[in-house]
Design an enzyme around this catalytic site. Sequence first.
Site, PDB file in Angstrom:
ATOM      1  N   GLY A  64     -34.786 -18.683  17.118  1.00 45.57           N
ATOM      2  CA  GLY A  64     -34.960 -19.949  17.825  1.00 45.57           C
ATOM      3  C   GLY A  64     -36.672 -20.343  17.814  1.00 45.57           C
ATOM      4  CB  SER A  65     -38.723 -21.328  16.580  1.00 44.89           C
ATOM      5  OG  SER A  65     -40.300 -21.715  16.755  1.00 44.89           O
TER       6      SER A  65
END
Length: 218
Positions: free
Chosen positions: A185-186
């Site tokens: 996630g990012s």
Amino acid sequence: MFHKEGYKIILVTFIAVIAAALLVDTFITINWLRILLLITIVVFLILILQFFRNPKRNTVLNENQVLSPVDGKVVVIEEVFEKEYFKEKRLQVSVFMSPINVHVTRYPISGKVVFSKYHPGKYLVAWHPKASEENERTTVVVENKTYGKVLHRQIAGALAKRIVNYAKINDDAIQGSDSGFIKFGSRVDLFLPLDTNIKVELNQKVRGGESIIAELNE
């Protein structure tokens, strides 16, 4: 197909899942609980496998266009002052990736890598206003004769604990090919010339290596 960054984690997960399933089947005698635990183990394995998937993308090479470097949702479109490399105003387009998105980072344009730098940092949530400057991140600039210079920045989020960057200065970048990988996630920021014609809208879902983010004004 799975990304090479996931091979070790997938192998360890398979071993752990098999061991856990054997333990549950051996020591849990309550039938409904055994079934529930086995289902949970299988779901965990599926989540790991889908996270490291690396689907083939049909990239149409075009020097007049900037393609999305990642899968996700467009969360920022604004004029900003880019402090690290350009040190001037640019159009910023940011794409947020949830844990269920493909996390391969792809080159948005073809050209020559003229800048590549890793920055250690914090792990603020990826949508935090200061994440672009304070989180762990990598900055890559690719230049070609048609579009000029385009910067893309991988930014770690609250869950992302490792950013992988393949770009090295003087590398030949091919639009849509792997530039890196962000685990768990990012977001990725693009910094484009001010006269760029933006082709996406806020909250629009995009696909890495296929969706057109921007193109040159004729």
